[in-house]
Design a protein around this motif. Sequence first.
Motif, mmCIF file in Angstrom:
data_model
loop_
_atom_site.group_PDB
_atom_site.id
_atom_site.type_symbol
_atom_site.label_atom_id
_atom_site.label_comp_id
_atom_site.label_asym_id
_atom_site.label_seq_id
_atom_site.Cartn_x
_atom_site.Cartn_y
_atom_site.Cartn_z
ATOM 1 N N GLN A 52 41.130 41.007 42.015
ATOM 2 C CA GLN A 52 42.374 40.461 41.484
ATOM 3 C C GLN A 52 43.508 40.646 42.488
ATOM 4 O O GLN A 52 43.482 41.551 43.321
ATOM 5 C CB GLN A 52 42.716 41.133 40.155
ATOM 6 C CG GLN A 52 41.719 40.785 39.068
ATOM 7 C CD GLN A 52 42.046 41.447 37.753
ATOM 8 O OE1 GLN A 52 42.481 42.584 37.708
ATOM 9 N NE2 GLN A 52 41.817 40.729 36.671
ATOM 10 N N TYR A 53 44.499 39.774 42.387
ATOM 11 C CA TYR A 53 45.645 39.834 43.289
ATOM 12 C C TYR A 53 46.935 39.573 42.541
ATOM 13 O O TYR A 53 46.942 39.117 41.402
ATOM 14 C CB TYR A 53 45.483 38.848 44.450
ATOM 15 C CG TYR A 53 45.519 37.392 44.048
ATOM 16 C CD1 TYR A 53 46.727 36.705 43.946
ATOM 17 C CD2 TYR A 53 44.348 36.695 43.782
ATOM 18 C CE1 TYR A 53 46.761 35.374 43.577
ATOM 19 C CE2 TYR A 53 44.371 35.371 43.428
ATOM 20 C CZ TYR A 53 45.587 34.701 43.326
ATOM 21 O OH TYR A 53 45.619 33.386 42.960
ATOM 22 N N GLN B 198 36.948 42.597 40.297
ATOM 23 C CA GLN B 198 37.221 41.173 40.107
ATOM 24 C C GLN B 198 38.046 40.594 41.260
ATOM 25 O O GLN B 198 38.419 39.437 41.229
ATOM 26 C CB GLN B 198 37.952 40.955 38.780
ATOM 27 C CG GLN B 198 37.121 41.364 37.595
ATOM 28 C CD GLN B 198 37.914 41.337 36.296
ATOM 29 O OE1 GLN B 198 39.108 41.089 36.265
ATOM 30 N NE2 GLN B 198 37.234 41.609 35.203
ATOM 31 N N LEU C 73 45.479 45.721 38.322
ATOM 32 C CA LEU C 73 44.581 44.869 39.099
ATOM 33 C C LEU C 73 43.242 45.572 39.267
ATOM 34 O O LEU C 73 43.197 46.746 39.616
ATOM 35 C CB LEU C 73 45.173 44.585 40.484
ATOM 36 C CG LEU C 73 46.541 43.908 40.495
ATOM 37 C CD1 LEU C 73 47.074 43.848 41.910
ATOM 38 C CD2 LEU C 73 46.459 42.526 39.887
#
Length: 108
Positions: free
Chosen positions: A87-88, A85, A81
């Motif tokens: 992210q998750y 960005q 991740l």
Amino acid sequence: MTSIVTGSANTLSSKDCWVVGHFKPPGLAHSRQFEVKVWRYHAQPDYGQKKFTGTEFIIVEGGELTLELQSDDGENRKIVLKGVQRQYVIIPPNYQKRFWLQGHQPGE
């Protein structure tokens, strides 16, 4: 009646980035079925390998986080991740997980 909870992720410290979880005080943010964590570490934390029996939501706010996941039925998965960005990942119940930050390896 349960109160609505508001807050800012900016006020979460690197040691307490949990928004929802089983160790939060009694109230709406306390849950044994679901956990929400905002990852914001600058050094490898001492976390070890963990297993959670509920669903876990992790969003990365900075850096890069690598997760190794293993389900009870033997499925293995590696996820990277990127915080830039935002992210998750949503991890289902009963997964073993270990993680490390970019530039660190498990055990360092």
